[in-house]
Write an enzyme that holds these catalytic residues in place. Structure first.
Site, short mmCIF file in Angstrom:
data_model
loop_
_atom_site.label_atom_id
_atom_site.label_comp_id
_atom_site.label_asym_id
_atom_site.label_seq_id
_atom_site.Cartn_x
_atom_site.Cartn_y
_atom_site.Cartn_z
N LYS A 111 22.79 -15.26 1.26
CA LYS A 111 21.75 -16.07 0.62
C LYS A 111 20.47 -15.28 0.37
O LYS A 111 19.76 -15.55 -0.60
CB LYS A 111 21.42 -17.30 1.49
CG LYS A 111 22.50 -18.36 1.45
CD LYS A 111 21.93 -19.72 1.82
CE LYS A 111 22.97 -20.79 1.67
NZ LYS A 111 22.46 -22.13 2.01
N LYS A 194 33.31 -18.77 -2.97
CA LYS A 194 33.53 -20.18 -2.60
C LYS A 194 32.80 -21.11 -3.57
O LYS A 194 31.78 -20.72 -4.16
CB LYS A 194 33.15 -20.43 -1.14
CG LYS A 194 31.70 -20.48 -0.89
CD LYS A 194 31.36 -20.96 0.51
CE LYS A 194 29.85 -20.95 0.60
NZ LYS A 194 29.22 -21.33 1.80
N LYS A 197 27.09 -25.23 -4.15
CA LYS A 197 26.11 -26.07 -4.85
C LYS A 197 25.22 -25.23 -5.74
O LYS A 197 24.67 -25.73 -6.71
CB LYS A 197 25.23 -26.78 -3.82
CG LYS A 197 25.93 -27.89 -3.07
CD LYS A 197 25.05 -28.36 -1.93
CE LYS A 197 25.66 -29.56 -1.23
NZ LYS A 197 25.08 -29.75 0.11
P1 AMP Z 1 26.59 -27.47 2.58
O1 AMP Z 1 26.80 -27.84 1.17
O2 AMP Z 1 26.41 -26.00 2.75
O3 AMP Z 1 25.56 -28.27 3.27
O4 AMP Z 1 27.96 -27.80 3.34
C1 AMP Z 1 28.30 -29.06 3.88
C2 AMP Z 1 29.69 -29.01 4.47
O5 AMP Z 1 30.65 -28.72 3.44
C3 AMP Z 1 29.88 -27.91 5.53
O6 AMP Z 1 30.73 -28.39 6.56
C4 AMP Z 1 30.55 -26.80 4.78
O7 AMP Z 1 31.34 -25.98 5.60
C5 AMP Z 1 31.41 -27.57 3.79
N1 AMP Z 1 31.64 -26.78 2.57
C6 AMP Z 1 30.70 -26.31 1.72
N2 AMP Z 1 31.26 -25.63 0.70
C7 AMP Z 1 32.61 -25.67 0.93
C8 AMP Z 1 33.75 -25.15 0.23
N3 AMP Z 1 33.61 -24.45 -0.90
N4 AMP Z 1 34.97 -25.39 0.76
C9 AMP Z 1 35.12 -26.10 1.90
N5 AMP Z 1 34.10 -26.62 2.60
C10 AMP Z 1 32.85 -26.41 2.12
#
Ligand code: AMP
Ligand code: TRP
Length: 332
Positions: A111, A194, A197
Site C-alpha cells: 500500500k 487480488k 477496492k
Molecule cells: P477490506 O476490503 O480490505 O476491508 O477486506 C474485508 C475482508 O474481505 C477481509 O476479510 C479481507 O481478507 C477480505 N477480502 C478482501 N479482498 C479479498 C479478495 N480479493 N479475496 C478474498 N477475500 C478478500
C-alpha cells in the site's frame, strides 16, 4: 466461550472478493458464535478519504452486511470510531509491538508503494489497531480472507508478548478462520493481483452495487486463455485467470473447483463465462436489491450502528479497565 470479531473497511466498492472471502462466511458463522462485525473507519483513514464519501461508504458497507444476511439483533454491527476503546488499546499495542514486526508486513509495503516516507504513520501502525480490535473483545476466532493472515499472526504475537511482559494469561491467541473456495479472489484483468477496492480499473472487480448488465459485461471481458476448461484442478496450474473464474463459480454455487470442472470440462470460455455471469447475477441480485432498499432507508442503517456501538462499548469498557490495571495506569 468462542467469540468472533471481524472487520471490513468503508473505502468504497464492496466487491465479490469481500463477499466470498469474508462476508458470506460471517453469515454462516453467526449461528455458532457470538459475533462482532465492525466497519473499520479508523482503518480507512490510514489512506485519504473524502469526509462525505467516508460517511456514505460506512452506510453502504453496513447495508451490505445486513443485505448479505447478518442479523443485527443477534450480532453486534458497529463502526469502529464510535467505540473509543479501540484507539486506546491500539496506542498501548503501539508500545507492545516491535518495529521489526511491523517492518515485515507485506500489506504495508504494497500500500505504501515506492514512497514509504509519504505514507501515513497510521498505515504503518495499522496492524496494531487491528490487533486492538480483536483483543479488545478477547475474540477467539477471526474469519478473514487470505490477505489478512499475516496481520492475524501479528495479533497473536502482540497478545503473547503482552501476556508474557505482564505475566498474565489475559488475552487469548485468536485463530484465523480462512475457508471456502474463494479465500483470495483475483482481479478479473490480472490473475496475479487480488481483486481490490482500490484497483484503478472498474473491469477488474465485480462490485456489490453493479447492475446485472455490468456483471455480465465484466465477466465477458475478463482475461482468460484460449484453452478449453480442463478435467480437474491440476489442469488449472499456471492458468491463474482460468483458476480464478472457476474458483468464483465454485464459491458462488457452494461446490468445489473439481465439481465445477467435471461439469464444464472441454467447454471454451465463451460458454463458461455465460454460465458464470448467469450464476453471479442470480446469487448477487437478491443481496443487491436488499442493499438498495436499505440504503434508501438511511435512518435504519444508522440505528443499527448506533445500537451496535452502544453494545460494543459496554463489552469493551471492562476489558480496557482490566488492561489499564495490568499495565499500572492509576484509575483514581
Ligand atoms: P477490506 O476490503 O480490505 O476491508 O477486506 C474485508 C475482508 O474481505 C477481509 O476479510 C479481507 O481478507 C477480505 N477480502 C478482501 N479482498 C479479498 C479478495 N480479493 N479475496 C478474498 N477475500 C478478500
Ligand atoms: N485489516 C482488515 C482488512 O483490511 C480489516 C480489519 C480491521 C479486520 N480490523 C479487523 C479484520 C479485525 C478482522 C479483524 O481487510
Amino acid at each position: 466461550m468462542n467469540r468472533i470479531f471481524s472487520g471490513v473497511q468503508p473505502t468504497g466498492n464492496l466487491h465479490l472478493g469481500n463477499y466470498l472471502g469474508a462476508i458470506r462466511n460471517w453469515v454462516n458463522l453467526q449461528n455458532d458464535y457470538e459475533c462482532l462485525f465492525c466497519v473499520v473507519d479508523l482503518h480507512a483513514i490510514t489512506m485519504w478519504q473524502e469526509p462525505d464519501q467516508l460517511r456514505a461508504n460506512t452506510r453502504e458497507v453496513t447495508a451490505g452486511l445486513l443485505a448479505a444476511g447478518i442479523d443485527p439483533k443477534k450480532n453486534i454491527i458497529f463502526n469502529q470510531s464510535q467505540v473509543s476503546a479501540h484507539s486506546e488499546l491500539a496506542w498501548i499495542f503501539n508500545c507492545v509491538a516491535r518495529m521489526g514486526w511491523l517492518n515485515r508486513m507485506t500489506q504495508f509495503k504494497e500500500k505504501a508503494g515506492k514512497h514509504k516516507e509519504n505514507a501515513s504513520v497510521g498505515l504503518y501502525a495499522y496492524p496494531n489497531l487491528m490487533a486492538a480490535d480483536i483483543l479488545l473483545y478477547r475474540a477467539t476466532h477471526v474469519p478473514v480472507g487470505e490477505d489478512q493472515k499475516q496481520h492475524l499472526e501479528l495479533t497473536r504475537d502482540i497478545a503473547q508478548k503482552f501476556n508474557n511482559d505482564f505475566k498474565v494469561d489475559f488475552f487469548p491467541l485468536p485463530e484465523p478462520l480462512i475457508f471456502g473456495e474463494a479465500t483470495r479472489v483475483m482481479s478479473l484483468k490480472d490473475g496475479t493481483k487480488k481483486m481490490s477496492k482500490s484497483d484503478q480499473s472498474e473491469l477488474s472487480r465485480i462490485n456489490m452495487t453493479d447492475s446485472a448488465d455490468d456483471i455480465a459485461k465484466k465477466i465477458r471481458k475478463a482475461k482468460t486463455d484460449t484453452e478449453p476448461l480442463p478435467e480437474n484442478s491440476k489442469g488449472l496450474e499456471g492458468r491463474a485467470e482460468a483458476a480464478n473464474l472457476v474458483g468464483i463459480y465454485a464459491a458462488l454455487s457452494e461446490t468445489t473447483t473439481d465439481a465445477v470442472l467435471t461439469q464444464f470440462s472441454g467447454d471454451g470460455f465463451a460458454a463458461f463465462k455465460q454460465n458464470l455471469a448467469d450464476l453471479a447475477v442470480a446469487k448477487l441480485s437478491p443481496i443487491q436489491d436488499e442493499m438498495r432498499r436499505l440504503m434508501a432507508d438511511g435512518a435504519y442503517v444508522d440505528e443499527v450502528l448506533r445500537d451496535g456501538s452502544e453494545r460494543a462499548r459496554k463489552m469493551a469498557e471492562p476489558v480496557l479497565n482490566e488492561v489499564q490495571d495490568i499495565i499500572g495506569f492509576l484509575r483514581a
